[in-house]
Design an enzyme around this catalytic site. Structure first.
Site: not given
Length: 234
Positions: A116, A118
């Site tokens: 991921k 973010h």
């Protein structure tokens, strides 16, 4: 491969009440079916196990009870649980809930297939990986998920210690498209150095069919026996 890996499957089956109950449960849920199914290795298997069909709360809760009981009975020591993406994620989550219900509250983590970029970022979710880690998955065909999990756990500074799966198919693995004389479970146990336990094995399924004794069960037993004679390992 080392000669320390046993490949014989001539031993008489022993009765395992937990395994037999699990086989019945898997059949009732439609997770375990008989017929003709093509495996990842390209073999035509007379049975198929699809853990994705443990698909509601009651089934998943009961499945977690089987995992927890087998793990506790095995005596395997561990500090936390890791569920590899994707099927291992709900399995690991359900397991730690059941362990907590039994008075054993342990941390839990899982990985994403893609990191991921973010929010918290990274590819790991849940508790920090540390101590002796128990990996939970459904089956082990080639040991790929186990090897990936081991790499993730080691990279985090923790110790990959054990693996628990639902069903050990007790059949030869393949390498470069060729059959080898050991299973993925044997490889993980003997060469990667992890403890491995399974709720049930193919031998338990055969024992269950033999005990039932119906015409359909006898036919299924004959087909599974022939398959095991060709591809089976202990």
């Amino acid at each position: 491969m080392s000669e320390s890996i046993a490949t014989s499957h001539e031993q008489a089956p022993t009765h395992d009440a937990l395994a037999e109950d699990f086989v019945q449960f898997a059949l009732d849920c439609g997770v375990l079916r008989f017929g003709e199914f093509k495996t990842k290795a390209g073999r035509l298997s007379p049975y198929f196990f699809n853990a994705g069909l443990f698909d509601d709360g009651a089934k998943l809760g009961r499945l977690a009870e089987f995992y927890a009981q087998r793990i506790l009975d095995s005596g395997i020591e561990f500090d936390m649980v890791f569920g590899p993406a994707y099927k291992g994620i709900p399995l690991g989550a359900a397991l730690v809930v059941e362990l907590a219900r039994r008075g054993r509250n342990v941390p839990y983590a899982y990985n994403r297939k893609e990191a991921k970029d973010h929010g918290e970022g990274g590819s790991l979710v849940g508790a920090p990986l540390q101590g002796r880690v128990l990996i939970v998955d459904d089956v082990m065909s080639a040991g790929t998920a186990a090897r990936e999990s081991i790499a993730i756990i080691k990279a985090a500074g923790a110790t990959p210690h054990a693996v628990c799966i639902a069903l050990d198919r007790q059949e030869k693995a393949t390498e470069n498209g060729q059959d080898v004389d050991y299973s993925a479970v044997q490889y993980v146990r003997s060469y990667l150095g992890l403890h491995v336990c399974a709720i049930a094995k193919l031998s338990d399924l055969m024992h269950y069919l033999a005990r039932r004794g119906g015409a359909a069960d006898a036919a299924d037993h004959q087909r599974v026996s022939a398959y095991r004679e060709r591809y089976g390992v202990e």
